[in-house]
Design an enzyme around this catalytic site. Structure first.
Site, PDB file in Angstrom:
ATOM      1  N   LYS A 116     -13.217   2.913   2.619  1.00 31.57           N
ATOM      2  CA  LYS A 116     -13.423   4.270   2.935  1.00 31.57           C
ATOM      3  C   LYS A 116     -13.969   5.068   1.719  1.00 31.57           C
ATOM      4  O   LYS A 116     -15.019   6.109   2.065  1.00 31.57           O
ATOM      5  CB  LYS A 116     -12.131   5.080   3.422  1.00 31.57           C
ATOM      6  CG  LYS A 116     -11.709   4.399   4.593  1.00 31.57           C
ATOM      7  CD  LYS A 116     -10.522   5.257   5.193  1.00 31.57           C
ATOM      8  CE  LYS A 116      -9.398   5.178   4.293  1.00 31.57           C
ATOM      9  NZ  LYS A 116      -8.722   3.885   4.504  1.00 31.57           N
ATOM     10  N   SER A 160     -22.901  -3.659   0.472  1.00 30.70           N
ATOM     11  CA  SER A 160     -22.541  -3.906  -1.013  1.00 30.70           C
ATOM     12  C   SER A 160     -21.850  -2.589  -1.521  1.00 30.70           C
ATOM     13  O   SER A 160     -21.722  -1.781  -0.689  1.00 30.70           O
ATOM     14  CB  SER A 160     -23.617  -4.166  -2.049  1.00 30.70           C
ATOM     15  OG  SER A 160     -24.050  -2.824  -2.645  1.00 30.70           O
ATOM     16  N   ARG A 207      -2.075  -5.301  -5.770  1.00 31.52           N
ATOM     17  CA  ARG A 207      -1.528  -6.024  -4.882  1.00 31.52           C
ATOM     18  C   ARG A 207      -2.774  -6.828  -4.153  1.00 31.52           C
ATOM     19  O   ARG A 207      -3.533  -6.396  -3.618  1.00 31.52           O
ATOM     20  CB  ARG A 207      -0.539  -5.504  -4.051  1.00 31.52           C
ATOM     21  CG  ARG A 207       0.624  -4.987  -4.472  1.00 31.52           C
ATOM     22  CD  ARG A 207       1.699  -4.549  -3.610  1.00 31.52           C
ATOM     23  NE  ARG A 207       1.377  -3.562  -2.772  1.00 31.52           N
ATOM     24  CZ  ARG A 207       2.031  -3.017  -1.385  1.00 31.52           C
ATOM     25  NH1 ARG A 207       3.068  -3.629  -1.315  1.00 31.52           N
ATOM     26  NH2 ARG A 207       1.586  -2.196  -0.783  1.00 31.52           N
ATOM     27  N   THR A 209      -6.487  -1.024  -4.930  1.00 33.99           N
ATOM     28  CA  THR A 209      -7.064   0.056  -6.156  1.00 33.99           C
ATOM     29  C   THR A 209      -5.766   0.631  -7.155  1.00 33.99           C
ATOM     30  O   THR A 209      -5.865   0.669  -8.057  1.00 33.99           O
ATOM     31  CB  THR A 209      -7.830   1.252  -5.434  1.00 33.99           C
ATOM     32  OG1 THR A 209      -9.065   0.675  -4.873  1.00 33.99           O
ATOM     33  CG2 THR A 209      -8.288   2.223  -6.699  1.00 33.99           C
ATOM     34  N   GLN A 236      -4.963   5.214   4.274  1.00 29.25           N
ATOM     35  CA  GLN A 236      -4.428   4.012   4.915  1.00 29.25           C
ATOM     36  C   GLN A 236      -5.260   3.838   6.032  1.00 29.25           C
ATOM     37  O   GLN A 236      -6.572   4.036   5.915  1.00 29.25           O
ATOM     38  CB  GLN A 236      -2.852   4.141   5.327  1.00 29.25           C
ATOM     39  CG  GLN A 236      -1.890   4.032   4.148  1.00 29.25           C
ATOM     40  CD  GLN A 236      -1.720   5.542   3.838  1.00 29.25           C
ATOM     41  OE1 GLN A 236      -1.585   6.577   4.554  1.00 29.25           O
ATOM     42  NE2 GLN A 236      -1.022   5.791   2.470  1.00 29.25           N
ATOM     43  N   THR A 286       5.089   1.031  -1.665  1.00 35.01           N
ATOM     44  CA  THR A 286       4.608   1.257  -3.057  1.00 35.01           C
ATOM     45  C   THR A 286       5.719   1.915  -3.941  1.00 35.01           C
ATOM     46  O   THR A 286       5.189   2.113  -5.130  1.00 35.01           O
ATOM     47  CB  THR A 286       3.291   1.883  -3.139  1.00 35.01           C
ATOM     48  OG1 THR A 286       3.393   3.105  -2.507  1.00 35.01           O
ATOM     49  CG2 THR A 286       2.196   1.092  -2.523  1.00 35.01           C
ATOM     50  N   GLY A 300      -5.325   4.436  -2.162  1.00 34.23           N
ATOM     51  CA  GLY A 300      -6.368   4.780  -3.301  1.00 34.23           C
ATOM     52  C   GLY A 300      -7.769   4.272  -2.942  1.00 34.23           C
ATOM     53  O   GLY A 300      -7.898   3.280  -2.123  1.00 34.23           O
ATOM     54  N   HIS A 301      -8.720   4.796  -3.842  1.00 35.55           N
ATOM     55  CA  HIS A 301     -10.037   4.104  -3.432  1.00 35.55           C
ATOM     56  C   HIS A 301     -10.931   4.504  -4.823  1.00 35.55           C
ATOM     57  O   HIS A 301     -10.708   5.189  -5.589  1.00 35.55           O
ATOM     58  CB  HIS A 301     -10.812   4.618  -2.208  1.00 35.55           C
ATOM     59  CG  HIS A 301     -10.819   5.912  -2.222  1.00 35.55           C
ATOM     60  ND1 HIS A 301     -10.129   6.746  -1.245  1.00 35.55           N
ATOM     61  CD2 HIS A 301     -11.690   6.838  -2.486  1.00 35.55           C
ATOM     62  CE1 HIS A 301     -10.245   8.146  -1.125  1.00 35.55           C
ATOM     63  NE2 HIS A 301     -11.386   8.251  -2.211  1.00 35.55           N
ATOM     64  N   THR A 341       3.040   3.131   7.341  1.00 39.10           N
ATOM     65  CA  THR A 341       3.302   4.194   6.440  1.00 39.10           C
ATOM     66  C   THR A 341       4.279   5.117   7.127  1.00 39.10           C
ATOM     67  O   THR A 341       4.506   5.151   8.266  1.00 39.10           O
ATOM     68  CB  THR A 341       2.173   4.875   5.982  1.00 39.10           C
ATOM     69  OG1 THR A 341       2.319   5.510   4.844  1.00 39.10           O
ATOM     70  CG2 THR A 341       1.315   5.707   6.786  1.00 39.10           C
ATOM     71  N   ASP A 346      -7.965  -0.259   3.435  1.00 40.50           N
ATOM     72  CA  ASP A 346      -8.545  -1.070   2.503  1.00 40.50           C
ATOM     73  C   ASP A 346      -9.850  -1.440   3.235  1.00 40.50           C
ATOM     74  O   ASP A 346     -10.435  -2.227   2.859  1.00 40.50           O
ATOM     75  CB  ASP A 346      -7.941  -2.459   2.143  1.00 40.50           C
ATOM     76  CG  ASP A 346      -6.575  -2.039   1.627  1.00 40.50           C
ATOM     77  OD1 ASP A 346      -6.277  -0.834   0.695  1.00 40.50           O
ATOM     78  OD2 ASP A 346      -5.626  -2.729   1.993  1.00 40.50           O
TER      79      ASP A 346
END
Length: 434
Positions: free
Chosen positions: A16, A419, A307, A303, A228, A134, A40-41, A243, A13
């Site tokens: 990336k 940003s 969570r 994403t 990850q 997950t 995810g992203h 993981t 998180d």
């Protein structure tokens, strides 16, 4: 020609998605080399948001080839759903721009079910360890891969041998399910599951190691995209709260079939503070108003899962470990703007363990739970860094903070993100430069 490996240097998180998208314009091929569809992203391109979890970032850019390597475990239903969702957004996905390793392991419904059963059992048992997965079946699929009973992408095309492979898989899983008090799974149901996706998945399969070797020899620029973060690595992370795959840069070679000498620049994505989702140790976690401030300002929600992420001060000791285990060449420091307005900032430089000073997080679960962070304190800044695109746009104290981070982790800043917008990036070193 330099190829680039992008990995997360914390617990994931780190932002990336934006950096990989920024780099993908300079790449010809983007390769996912480990993990599943649990990480995810979000990419924002010309005002449109694309949420990816399994597909490589390059798939949303015309003229780029996206590759899912053999180190990834592929849920065919999730793959099809993600392709369909992107196509509704106008992204055309064909075998011309997406290739999947024919020796990649498939995630099946029985893997997802087992994942959930175990997590539920751990939640209600004093002896169980709740990992905080997950529930997408990634761990059980990797278990079958290592156990040499997995169904792989290539098996979807082999109608003669597939039934025997399914039988072998079910011999293991049904014995396990009986022990857990669960109903057995029929052979026909798994065969039906596999045949129902074969027509959609098989056109994308390829011999990826051969494809990448040919492209590299032609001078193609290849971007390797990790999922990850390094601290979730199955070997080098905070085990067992990790993981199920190797997330370090070395896996880019094993998970794609390319030799280590072809990897090149290793870019570690690093958030200007620290977050973690799920269970496990977190020495610098803040359960106060500052932790809440970081979470709200940084929009710290997953994403894929939604969570809420736990937040804390920057942990230089942990990132220093990631620099070593990944061979990080430079870092992309993200979300510096989230720290705007704080009176003071703290950075963890090491730990106290049973009264002794240590400079790294130990591998022992018990010791990890007992470490206490050792901090240095820096003055904060009141000016905004949002949208800064040059060093001249940054407050002096923000620059001091960045320089302190570099010194403590032993790696320079190559990119600085201020940003979520892709152009709000200060480029120090282009990883793709010859």
């Amino acid at each position: 020609m330099t190829n680039v490996v992008v990995i997360g240097s914390q617990w994931g998180d780190e932002g990336k998605g934006k950096i990989v998208d920024w780099l993908s314009e300079r790449a010809d091929i983007v390769v996912r080399f480990q993990g599943g569809h649990n990480a995810g992203h979000t990419l924002v391109i010309d005002g449109t948001s694309y949420k990816l979890s399994l597909l490589p970032s390059g798939v949303v850019r015309p003229g780029k080839m996206a590759v899912i390597g053999n180190g990834v475990v592929v849920d065919p239903h999730a793959l099809i759903a993600e392709i369909d969702k992107l196509e509704k957004q106008g992204v055309k996905i064909t075998p011309e721009n997406l290739r999947i390793a024919d020796n990649a392991t498939l995630i099946l419904s029985l893997h997802r079910e087992l994942d959930g059963i175990r997590e539920d059992a751990a939640s209600t048992s004093n002896s169980g360890v709740k990992i905080g997965t997950t529930r997408r079946g990634i761990g059980p699929a990797y278990e079958d891969k290592v156990g040499r009973r997995a169904i792989r992408v290539m098996d979807l095309a082999d109608v003669e041998t597939l039934p025997a492979k399914v039988e072998r898989l079910l011999t293991h899983h049904n014995a396990l399910r009986r022990g857990l008090g669960e109903a057995e799974i029929s052979h026909d149901s798994i065969m039906q599951e596999l045949t129902s996706v074969a027509e959609r998945v098989l056109p994308f399969r390829d011999t990826i190691w051969l494809l990448l070797d040919k492209q590299r020899r032609r001078g193609a620029r290849i971007l390797f995209e990790g999922a990850q973060g390094s601290l979730l690595d199955i070997d080098h992370g905070t085990y067992p709260f990790v993981t199920s795959s190797n997330t370090v840069a070395g896996q880019a070679a094993a998970g794609s079939g390319m030799g280590p000498g072809a990897l090149g620049y290793v870019l570690g994505i690093t958030k200007a503070y620290t977050t973690r989702v799920g269970e496990g140790p977190f020495p610098t976690e803040l359960d106060d108003e500052i932790g809440q401030f970081l979470g709200e300002r940084g929009r710290e929600f997953g994403t894929v899962t939604g969570r809420k992420r736990r937040c804390g001060w920057f942990d230089a000791a942990l990132v220093r470990q990631s620099v070593a285990t990944n061979g990080i060449t430079g870092i992309a420091l993200t979300k510096l703007d989230v720290l705007d307005g704080l009176d003071e900032l703290k950075i963890c430089v090491g730990y106290k363990l049973d009264g002794q000073d240590i400079d790294h997080l130990p591998a022992s679960q018990g010791q990890q739970a007992r470490v206490e962070p050792v901090y240095i304190t820096l003055e904060g800044w009141k000016e905004s860094t949002v949208g800064a695109r040059s060093w001249a746009d940054l407050p002096a104290q923000a620059i001091k903070y960045v320089r302190q981070v570099e010194a403590l982790i032993g790696a320079p800043v190559a990119l600085l993100s201020t940003s979520p917008e892709r152009d709000d990036t200060i480029l120090v070193t282009d990883p793709f430069e010859d």
